[in-house]
Scaffold this active site. Structure first.
Site, PDB file in Angstrom:
ATOM      1  N   ARG A 161       0.831  -1.202   0.000  1.00 49.14           N
ATOM      2  CA  ARG A 161       0.000   0.000   0.000  1.00 49.14           C
ATOM      3  C   ARG A 161       0.868   1.255   0.000  1.00 49.14           C
ATOM      4  O   ARG A 161       2.032   1.225   0.373  1.00 49.14           O
ATOM      5  CB  ARG A 161      -0.915   0.007   1.230  1.00 49.14           C
ATOM      6  N   ASP A 191       4.180   7.274   8.365  1.00 47.48           N
ATOM      7  CA  ASP A 191       2.789   6.848   8.217  1.00 47.48           C
ATOM      8  C   ASP A 191       1.933   7.513   9.289  1.00 47.48           C
ATOM      9  O   ASP A 191       2.385   7.758  10.410  1.00 47.48           O
ATOM     10  CB  ASP A 191       2.691   5.327   8.327  1.00 47.48           C
ATOM     11  N   GLU A 279      10.489  -2.030   1.488  1.00 50.31           N
ATOM     12  CA  GLU A 279      11.625  -1.368   2.121  1.00 50.31           C
ATOM     13  C   GLU A 279      12.944  -1.869   1.535  1.00 50.31           C
ATOM     14  O   GLU A 279      13.833  -1.067   1.203  1.00 50.31           O
ATOM     15  CB  GLU A 279      11.610  -1.602   3.639  1.00 50.31           C
ATOM     16  N   ARG A 308      -1.680   1.205  15.887  1.00 50.71           N
ATOM     17  CA  ARG A 308      -2.815   1.138  14.959  1.00 50.71           C
ATOM     18  C   ARG A 308      -4.080   1.525  15.725  1.00 50.71           C
ATOM     19  O   ARG A 308      -4.367   0.979  16.789  1.00 50.71           O
ATOM     20  CB  ARG A 308      -2.973  -0.266  14.366  1.00 50.71           C
TER      21      ARG A 308
END
EC number: 2.4.1.135
Length: 329
Positions: A161, A191, A279, A308
């Site tokens: 993603r 992120d 990565e 999260r």
């Protein structure tokens, strides 16, 4: 005879009394203060009791003057200007969801405390949303608002993603510094669901090429980290595929801006890239394991967590009879 003496005595007595009274009055007057006369020795005492000869010659020397130290003012050298603080560029992919604004608010509250940081926020959308635009306008941060949609075929579960969004941030950086001399800078991928310690930004700012550090709550473990011996990365403490060339999370590294500009073709790949390998596929294009710079006390401190947000339960959200006031959440 006696009468003659007594007569003379009584004649002199008043005068004697007058003299005594005058002397008594004079002795009661305050004496003027004694002003000591200055004494100039031809020799002055130096440190340790050494006798120093008088200064001869010069405008300040003369008879009766002792040796004295002159405090002559000398021009001070100008201090060297401090080098500019490297700019930290944070590329953050984001997409529309109920917790989007909450996630971005938490991240902005962290970034606002970091000096010389530029936030590159990239929406996964065909156009900039009003929510994110209004949010950035009030965030009080140097920022750039980009957008690029993820192709439908790449939205299947299990596929990497935010690839297009990270590449859009890289392209913006290269275009911005294409025709000007790049100032010192560091890039990292932030992120919007991560949690960052302010100490991490101090660590990454000194990155010369590519720096690495541990990440907490990732890979099914409490943390993952590079293994370091004698200041060099020699392996990986990870819960998933330790055979990866760079077994590290996206939140676990930073890259010098000069390295990004010197490798214009280094991007995140879609074709040929396996899940969980983004990565490694990116870092292989710009560095080697031997060149990695361990941060966070030789990779023994966790300064970023892959948190999260819990999936929001909106089972009671009405479909009809909505609130008369439209509130942005």
């Amino acid at each position: 005879m006696k009468s003659a003496l007594f007569s003379r005595f009584f004649i002199l007595l008043p005068w004697i009394l007058i003299v005594i009274i005058m002397l008594d009055v004079d002795t009661r007057r305050p004496a003027p203060p004694l002003t000591p006369r200055p004494y100039f020795s031809p020799y002055a005492v130096g440190r340790g009791g050494a006798r120093l000869p008088p200064r001869r010659g010069g405008p300040d020397s003369g008879p009766g003057r002792g040796w004295e130290k002159r405090n002559e003012s000398r021009p001070h050298a100008r201090p060297r200007p401090e080098p500019p603080l490297p700019t930290i560029y944070a590329i953050t992919p984001t997409y529309s969801r109920p917790v989007q604004k909450a996630e971005l608010t938490r991240l902005a509250n962290t970034f606002r405390q970091v000096a010389q940081l530029h936030w590159i926020l990239v929406e996964d959308a065909a156009a900039r949303s009003e929510l994110v635009s209004r949010f950035l306008a009030r965030a009080g941060l140097p920022s750039t608002h980009l957008h690029v949609p993820t192709p439908r075929r790449y939205k299947r579960p299990g596929l990497p993603r935010a690839t297009e969004q990270r590449n859009a941030g890289l392209a913006w950086l290269r275009q911005r510094h294409q025709h000007q001399r790049a100032q010192p800078g560091v890039l990292f991928f932030a992120d919007d669901d991560n949690t960052y310690s302010l100490e991490l930004f101090q660590e990454m700012r000194t990155t010369r090429k590519v720096s690495v550090w541990p990440v907490g709550l990732v890979g099914g473990r409490r943390y993952e980290r590079p293994l370091v011996e004698n200041g060099k990365v020699v392996g990986w403490y990870t819960g998933w595929r330790a055979d990866r060339p760079f077994a590290i999370d996206m939140a676990g590294f930073a890259v010098s801006l000069q390295v990004i500009l010197s490798n214009p073709k280094a991007v995140f790949k879609r074709r040929g890239s396996q899940p969980g390998m983004q990565e490694s596929d990116f870092l292989k294009q710009i560095t080697t394991v031997e060149e990695l710079e361990p941060k966070a006390n030789n990779c023994t401190k966790v300064l970023v967590w892959h948190t999260r947000t819990e999936k929001v339960n909106l089972a009671n959200e009405p479909k009809y009879r909505l609130d008369t006031v439209k509130i942005e959440v």
